[in-house]
Design an enzyme around this catalytic site. Structure first.
Site, mmCIF file in Angstrom:
data_model
loop_
_atom_site.group_PDB
_atom_site.id
_atom_site.type_symbol
_atom_site.label_atom_id
_atom_site.label_comp_id
_atom_site.label_asym_id
_atom_site.label_seq_id
_atom_site.Cartn_x
_atom_site.Cartn_y
_atom_site.Cartn_z
ATOM 1 N N ASP A 11 0.872 -1.179 0.000
ATOM 2 C CA ASP A 11 0.000 0.000 0.000
ATOM 3 C C ASP A 11 0.909 1.228 0.000
ATOM 4 O O ASP A 11 1.625 1.478 0.971
ATOM 5 C CB ASP A 11 -0.906 -0.008 1.229
ATOM 6 C CG ASP A 11 -2.056 0.984 1.100
ATOM 7 O OD1 ASP A 11 -2.071 1.756 0.120
ATOM 8 O OD2 ASP A 11 -2.937 0.991 1.978
ATOM 9 N N ASP A 105 -2.527 2.275 -6.294
ATOM 10 C CA ASP A 105 -1.477 2.309 -5.267
ATOM 11 C C ASP A 105 -1.496 1.113 -4.326
ATOM 12 O O ASP A 105 -0.867 1.148 -3.272
ATOM 13 C CB ASP A 105 -1.608 3.592 -4.445
ATOM 14 C CG ASP A 105 -2.923 3.666 -3.682
ATOM 15 O OD1 ASP A 105 -3.880 2.969 -4.075
ATOM 16 O OD2 ASP A 105 -2.999 4.418 -2.695
ATOM 17 N N GLU A 106 -2.179 0.048 -4.708
ATOM 18 C CA GLU A 106 -2.343 -1.068 -3.776
ATOM 19 C C GLU A 106 -2.427 -2.375 -4.550
ATOM 20 O O GLU A 106 -3.068 -2.450 -5.591
ATOM 21 C CB GLU A 106 -3.623 -0.848 -2.965
ATOM 22 C CG GLU A 106 -3.864 -1.832 -1.859
ATOM 23 C CD GLU A 106 -5.150 -1.512 -1.101
ATOM 24 O OE1 GLU A 106 -5.447 -2.238 -0.139
ATOM 25 O OE2 GLU A 106 -5.863 -0.555 -1.480
#
Length: 290
Positions: A11, A105-106
């Protein structure tokens, strides 16, 4: 659940705001808020410097401006964020062919599938190297969680924020989870959290106790289980390491990152046709309400 912590969850830290800070040196170390700037705008991401003032994601932009009037307020630049995200995802795919992006983003990574890790030591080394590579390539930081299941890996990455690495050793899950708020569990949002609180359940340990005694009679459907049947990781019962199993119409179970043959078009959790999305048993047609 696996016997080694070889599932990684990455993350990125305050991704949109961090990308803006990296691309504009004048913003580094300053409060940055990214989101809609109109009267009905909402905060998409706030840098950690802005969070000191109480600004957070999903907050109305007008409220954020009152809390941090001197912060830099920026509209999102998704083309830039997508470009940086592609760089990060390439690093993940260098570790394993099984990568499950959840957003820009993860992502989850199966380290075992790429022979990047097979035990606790190798998993920790792989996670540390990934963080260093991300910093070298993008000048950004990311938090890494390592565990034997996807849900636990996600919890670990939350514990690692910001810019850290947390590994949950198999067998220690209960000690780690017991004192945490039920809101820590992925899928337990504000509404479900309030429902559990009214039932007298505040911690994960209390939720597990409800599973043993069935005294609360509450239903946490958002987590994919009923409280009356909640179990600790590694014990028998309907424990879903990655949340409620996806409904899949495919007659051939697929892997947790594949959509091949799945008529629903969603990622399949490997459940064959006829498996209930509520209890996991074949032949049960109740679905999520089971």
């Amino acid at each position: 659940m696996r016997s080694a912590p070889t599932i990684l969850h990455l993350d990125m830290d305050a991704f949109f705001a961090s990308v803006e800070q990296a691309s504009k040196p004048s913003l580094r170390g300053k409060a940055v808020v990214v989101g809609g700037l109109g009267p009905r705008g909402v905060v998409a991401t706030a840098s950690y410097e802005a969070r000191v003032f109480g600004v957070h994601s999903a907050m109305p932009m007008a409220q954020a401006r009152r809390l941090a009037p001197n912060a830099a307020y920026l509209v999102p630049r998704f083309a830039l964020y997508r470009s940086v995200s592609d760089q990060v995802m390439r690093l993940l795919r260098a570790l394993s062919p099984l990568v499950e992006p959840l957003s820009l983003d993860e992502a989850f990574v199966d380290l075992e599938a790429g022979d990047a890790a097979w035990d606790e030591r190798s998993a920790r080394l792989a996670g540390a190297k990934l963080r260093a590579d991300i910093r070298a390539v993008t000048a950004l930081t990311g938090s890494v969680g390592l565990a034997a299941s996807k849900m636990l890996a996600k919890i670990a990455s939350e514990q690692a924020k910001p810019d850290g690495l947390v590994l949950i050793e198999p067998g220690t899950e209960r000690a780690l989870l017991a004192p945490l708020s039920v809101r820590t569990l992925p899928g337990v949002g504000p509404a479900t959290g309030d429902h559990l609180r009214r039932a007298g359940i505040h911690t994960v340990e209390e939720m597990a106790e409800a599973g043993r005694t069935s005294s609360y009679g509450c239903s946490a459907r958002r987590t994919g289980t009923r409280c009356s049947r909640w179990r600790w990781p590694g014990t028998s019962g309907p424990w879903w390491p990655s949340g409620r199993p996806s409904r899949c119409r495919s007659r051939t179970p697929t892997t947790w990152t594949s959509t091949t043959g799945c008529g629903s078009g969603r990622r399949c959790g490997g459940w064959p046709t006829g498996a209930c999305t509520g209890c996991g048993r074949r032949g049960c047609r109740a679905g999520p309400s089971c």
